[in-house]
Design an enzyme around this catalytic site. Sequence first.
Site, PDB file in Angstrom:
ATOM      1  N   TYR A  20      11.061   0.564   6.668  1.00  0.00           N
ATOM      2  CA  TYR A  20      11.344  -0.758   6.616  1.00  0.00           C
ATOM      3  C   TYR A  20      11.448  -1.302   5.074  1.00  0.00           C
ATOM      4  CZ  TYR A  20      10.068   0.250  11.354  1.00  0.00           C
ATOM      5  OH  TYR A  20       9.967   0.425  12.723  1.00  0.00           O
ATOM      6  N   ASP A  22      12.751  -0.628   2.009  1.00  0.00           N
ATOM      7  CA  ASP A  22      14.142  -0.457   1.369  1.00  0.00           C
ATOM      8  C   ASP A  22      15.237  -1.251   2.204  1.00  0.00           C
ATOM      9  OD1 ASP A  22      12.881   1.188  -0.308  1.00  0.00           O
ATOM     10  OD2 ASP A  22      14.134   2.934   0.348  1.00  0.00           O
ATOM     11  N   TYR A 197       0.809   2.374   4.893  1.00  0.00           N
ATOM     12  CA  TYR A 197       1.304   3.948   5.047  1.00  0.00           C
ATOM     13  C   TYR A 197       0.194   4.665   5.772  1.00  0.00           C
ATOM     14  CZ  TYR A 197       4.901   2.694   1.764  1.00  0.00           C
ATOM     15  OH  TYR A 197       5.994   1.839   1.053  1.00  0.00           O
ATOM     16  N   GLN A 258      10.971 -10.619   9.996  1.00  0.00           N
ATOM     17  CA  GLN A 258      10.439 -10.910   8.553  1.00  0.00           C
ATOM     18  C   GLN A 258       9.854 -12.203   8.455  1.00  0.00           C
ATOM     19  OE1 GLN A 258      14.147 -10.063   6.269  1.00  0.00           O
ATOM     20  NE2 GLN A 258      13.315  -8.117   5.367  1.00  0.00           N
ATOM     21  N   ARG A 274       2.239  -2.935   2.015  1.00  0.00           N
ATOM     22  CA  ARG A 274       2.638  -1.641   1.413  1.00  0.00           C
ATOM     23  C   ARG A 274       4.127  -1.666   0.744  1.00  0.00           C
ATOM     24  NH1 ARG A 274       4.294   0.968   7.089  1.00  0.00           N
ATOM     25  NH2 ARG A 274       6.567   0.559   7.076  1.00  0.00           N
ATOM     26  N   GLY A 275       4.309  -0.722   0.205  1.00  0.00           N
ATOM     27  CA  GLY A 275       5.968  -0.707  -0.496  1.00  0.00           C
ATOM     28  C   GLY A 275       6.356  -1.771  -1.402  1.00  0.00           C
ATOM     29  N   GLU A 276       7.400  -2.459  -1.289  1.00  0.00           N
ATOM     30  CA  GLU A 276       7.977  -3.410  -1.724  1.00  0.00           C
ATOM     31  C   GLU A 276       8.129  -4.669  -1.401  1.00  0.00           C
ATOM     32  OE1 GLU A 276      11.896  -4.491  -4.513  1.00  0.00           O
ATOM     33  OE2 GLU A 276      11.156  -2.217  -4.694  1.00  0.00           O
ATOM     34  N   ASP A 277       8.689  -4.826  -0.240  1.00  0.00           N
ATOM     35  CA  ASP A 277       9.124  -6.016   0.542  1.00  0.00           C
ATOM     36  C   ASP A 277       7.802  -6.905   0.798  1.00  0.00           C
ATOM     37  OD1 ASP A 277      10.828  -8.120   1.527  1.00  0.00           O
ATOM     38  OD2 ASP A 277       9.874  -7.421   3.516  1.00  0.00           O
ATOM     39  N   SER A 278       6.994  -6.080   1.429  1.00  0.00           N
ATOM     40  CA  SER A 278       5.554  -6.864   2.126  1.00  0.00           C
ATOM     41  C   SER A 278       4.765  -7.020   0.698  1.00  0.00           C
ATOM     42  CB  SER A 278       4.678  -6.108   3.074  1.00  0.00           C
ATOM     43  OG  SER A 278       4.265  -4.859   2.543  1.00  0.00           O
TER      44      SER A 278
END
Length: 389
Positions: A20, A22, A197, A258, A274-278
């Site tokens: 989710y 990207d 992750y 979201q 995690r990642g970028e958005d969250s």
Amino acid sequence: MSVSANHTKWEIFCRVVDNYGDIGVCWRLARALVAERGIDVRLWVDDWGTLSRLCPQAVHDGVRVAGVELRRWMNPFPVEEPADVVIEAFGCNLPKERERAMAAREKPPIWVNLEYLSAEDWVCGYHGLSSPHPESLLIKTFFFPGFVEGTGGLILEKGLLDRRDQLLKKQSRADWLRVFSKEPLREDTLLVSLFCYEPFGLAGLLRRWEKEERPVLLLVPEGRSSIGVETALETNLPVGGEIQRGALRVVALPFMDQDDFDELLWHCDLNLVRGEDSFVRAQWAARPFVWNIYPQKEDAHFVKLEAFLKLYCVDLREEVASAMAAFWRAWNGRGDTAEAWPAFAQVLSELENHASSWCVAQGAQSSLVTTLCQFVDTSLKKLDKIPPL
């Protein structure tokens, strides 16, 4: 008279790499462009299943949701007129048919490669650099989101922080939690969200929390995070289910869109993201957080992790910064989370104050929507001076 960014057609291309992450960034950006600037935006995605989880209204190709036209990225690619502004997200590589159609336009579109977010020092030097196409007159400009002046900034919707504050004033976390659990919430409970992750230290941290004096309530949305908890605790955790292990209680939440996910972050004392958005949304929550960064070959992701820690910890006392950094590293596989937790837990109150100050400082900078539109406006003025081919 020059056409402004608001009166152009934009399209965003996104391939799903990090589940989710990207597509979450692209969907949020598309919505913000429509809501704040009234821009006509088309979003191309190659994984309709992932999009439909984030946006249940995405029932068919071409549907408009929140003003955004949602399109399937298929092979062969549909024959359509390219937009005035083309955003290639995260180096996803546009279809060759699309590049040829872009090159055939009377005036070439403004082509932006929206890169991954990073706090590394070199980002400012590369933000805004252009690369001419080897076979046409097209020019691609590299656009880097970031945390400092000289970058593209972060996605921050207008009014988001005010909405957060207003909600928290009128809704206690106990009231909010009743939607997901009927169990009473002790006042001293540490409320933690988990969106991860497969962090190396999850099992050890859960075992540590079981033995804590202070109760810990872990909220886990459906997906990789809940699967990770099931594996760590060697039990099933269906949506709506709860597990009590000593001082630790785990509640399995349904998958969230979201806006609901933002509210989850706002209500928690600590957010494991995690990642970028969250990762960015946790910063707008103004709460302590821990980043589970997307793993890369040869541990290249640790360079990005350390770069952010260096920037984020500038104004922290050395003891606080050290405890935070040790836990972040352990969460990502360099260290023991159970051993690093006590020192990290002791500085959470100081980290909360810091998170609030950081949020205010970041919120005062130009948002990604603003910097993109400024770049497009400048580029359009330049195009107006170029005679047609």
